[in-house]
Design a protein around this motif. Structure first.
Motif, PDB file in Angstrom:
ATOM      1  N   ARG A 211       0.834  -1.202   0.000  1.00 54.57           N
ATOM      2  CA  ARG A 211       0.000   0.000   0.000  1.00 54.57           C
ATOM      3  C   ARG A 211       0.866   1.248   0.000  1.00 54.57           C
ATOM      4  NH1 ARG A 211      -3.325  -2.326   4.292  1.00 54.57           N
ATOM      5  NH2 ARG A 211      -5.248  -3.196   3.452  1.00 54.57           N
ATOM      6  N   GLN A 212       1.888   1.271   0.840  1.00 57.84           N
ATOM      7  CA  GLN A 212       2.770   2.434   0.924  1.00 57.84           C
ATOM      8  C   GLN A 212       3.470   2.701  -0.401  1.00 57.84           C
ATOM      9  OE1 GLN A 212       5.455   1.879   4.202  1.00 57.84           O
ATOM     10  NE2 GLN A 212       3.824   1.891   5.743  1.00 57.84           N
ATOM     11  N   CYS A 213       3.756   1.641  -1.152  1.00 56.63           N
ATOM     12  CA  CYS A 213       4.420   1.794  -2.452  1.00 56.63           C
ATOM     13  C   CYS A 213       3.428   1.950  -3.599  1.00 56.63           C
ATOM     14  CB  CYS A 213       5.347   0.614  -2.696  1.00 56.63           C
ATOM     15  SG  CYS A 213       6.770   0.585  -1.582  1.00 56.63           S
ATOM     16  N   LYS A 214       2.151   2.177  -3.270  1.00 58.10           N
ATOM     17  CA  LYS A 214       1.116   2.525  -4.249  1.00 58.10           C
ATOM     18  C   LYS A 214       0.840   1.413  -5.261  1.00 58.10           C
ATOM     19  CE  LYS A 214       1.018   6.611  -2.355  1.00 58.10           C
ATOM     20  NZ  LYS A 214      -0.068   6.953  -1.413  1.00 58.10           N
ATOM     21  N   PHE A 215       0.532   0.222  -4.740  1.00 57.60           N
ATOM     22  CA  PHE A 215       0.103  -0.879  -5.590  1.00 57.60           C
ATOM     23  C   PHE A 215      -1.372  -1.169  -5.354  1.00 57.60           C
ATOM     24  CE2 PHE A 215       4.616  -1.655  -5.856  1.00 57.60           C
ATOM     25  CZ  PHE A 215       4.774  -2.160  -7.139  1.00 57.60           C
ATOM     26  N   ASP A 216      -2.097  -1.391  -6.442  1.00 59.38           N
ATOM     27  CA  ASP A 216      -3.448  -1.923  -6.351  1.00 59.38           C
ATOM     28  C   ASP A 216      -3.360  -3.429  -6.193  1.00 59.38           C
ATOM     29  OD1 ASP A 216      -4.817   0.502  -6.615  1.00 59.38           O
ATOM     30  OD2 ASP A 216      -4.679   0.430  -8.799  1.00 59.38           O
ATOM     31  N   ALA A 239      -1.802   3.933 -11.290  1.00 59.93           N
ATOM     32  CA  ALA A 239      -1.526   4.873 -12.366  1.00 59.93           C
ATOM     33  C   ALA A 239      -1.130   6.236 -11.809  1.00 59.93           C
ATOM     34  CB  ALA A 239      -2.760   5.018 -13.264  1.00 59.93           C
ATOM     35  N   GLY A 240      -0.075   6.805 -12.325  1.00 62.98           N
ATOM     36  CA  GLY A 240       0.350   8.130 -11.916  1.00 62.98           C
ATOM     37  C   GLY A 240       1.177   8.184 -10.664  1.00 62.98           C
ATOM     38  N   ALA A 241       1.317   7.025  -9.973  1.00 62.94           N
ATOM     39  CA  ALA A 241       2.131   7.004  -8.751  1.00 62.94           C
ATOM     40  C   ALA A 241       3.598   7.024  -9.120  1.00 62.94           C
ATOM     41  CB  ALA A 241       1.813   5.766  -7.920  1.00 62.94           C
ATOM     42  N   PRO A 242       4.434   7.726  -8.355  1.00 60.79           N
ATOM     43  CA  PRO A 242       5.872   7.806  -8.670  1.00 60.79           C
ATOM     44  C   PRO A 242       6.556   6.463  -8.468  1.00 60.79           C
ATOM     45  CG  PRO A 242       5.418   8.810  -6.554  1.00 60.79           C
ATOM     46  CD  PRO A 242       4.087   8.501  -7.174  1.00 60.79           C
TER      47      PRO A 242
END
Length: 242
Positions: A211-216, A239-242
């Motif tokens: 979650r912290q690394c922006k994964f669905d 999408a759009g996450a660094p």
């Protein structure tokens, strides 16, 4: 119409609390002191008709069921022919072999040199050597900047310091955080990962860092046994996450 994958939801059954963790530790203890001792010699098991050699010091994919479960799921349309696949923590190489038999090009990695040796034998035994490369190393360490269409990971579920190389299949101190942090840099633009989780350990060990690394996260499939629930998740960068 095929069923759509479900969004990740935490295990809500009350048996998956402290009891879950306790059973996981008991399972680990039982394997090391009884099952593993019975497998001091080489053994061949069959998974969906595919022969898999298991050598001492390498987790048996059938005895502990997770490897067999994962490999069988790869026969249900999860793989695209000619895809570039990374089999992280390959162990016996069972998932690498199944992916190669489906027409994928596979890189298999394991930190345990004995596991890498075992995987190479199984690749040769199943005549997949032209489609599988086996490397020894820690997570993404030996890969450089290589990227993959699909990453497969049957991870160590328990938190703690491994006693030896063989125990790395069970325990780790920081694998969930390092896997989540490095995954995005090794996926192609449309790439994703399949992560196997067991109710014998706290799934938040992996879910939190992801979650912290922006994964669905989406549930691909689940299976309940009498004393365990296995969940296969698909991980996709937001999408759009660094």
């Amino acid at each position: 119409m095929a069923a759509q994958p479900q969004a990740w939801q935490p295990f809500r059954n009350p048996r998956y609390g402290a009891i879950r963790v306790g059973i996981g530790r008991l399972m680990h203890w039982h394997f090391r002191h009884f099952v593993e001792r019975r497998r001091r010699d080489h053994a061949i098991d069959y998974i969906a008709g595919v022969p898999i050699l298991v050598v001492p010091g390498v987790l048996n994919p059938r005895l502990m069921r997770t490897g067999e479960f994962f490999a069988r799921q790869l026969r249900t349309g999860l793989l695209s022919a000619q895809a570039e696949v990374l089999d992280m923590g390959t162990g016996s190489g069972v998932c690498a072999v199944f992916a190669a038999r489906a027409g994928c090009r596979v890189v298999a990695v394991d930190i345990n040199p004995q596991a890498a040796r075992c995987a190479r034998i199984n690749v040769l035994m199943n005549r997949c050597e032209d489609r599988v490369e086996v490397l020894v190393g820690d997570l993404f360490g030996p890969l450089g900047g290589r990227r993959f269409d699909l990453v497969l990971f049957n991870p160590p579920f328990l938190q703690g310091t491994p006693r030896d190389d063989a125990d790395r299949a069970w325990r780790s101190t920081d694998v969930p955080e390092r896997f989540a942090a490095g995954l995005r840099d090794h996926l192609t633009a449309s790439g994703s990962a399949l992560l196997l989780l067991s109710s014998f350990a706290d799934p938040e060990l992996y879910i939190g860092p992801l979650r912290q690394c922006k994964f669905d996260m989406r549930v691909v499939t689940q299976r309940r046994f009498v004393n365990e629930q296995l969940t296969l998740l698909r991980l996709t960068p937001q999408a759009g996450a660094p």
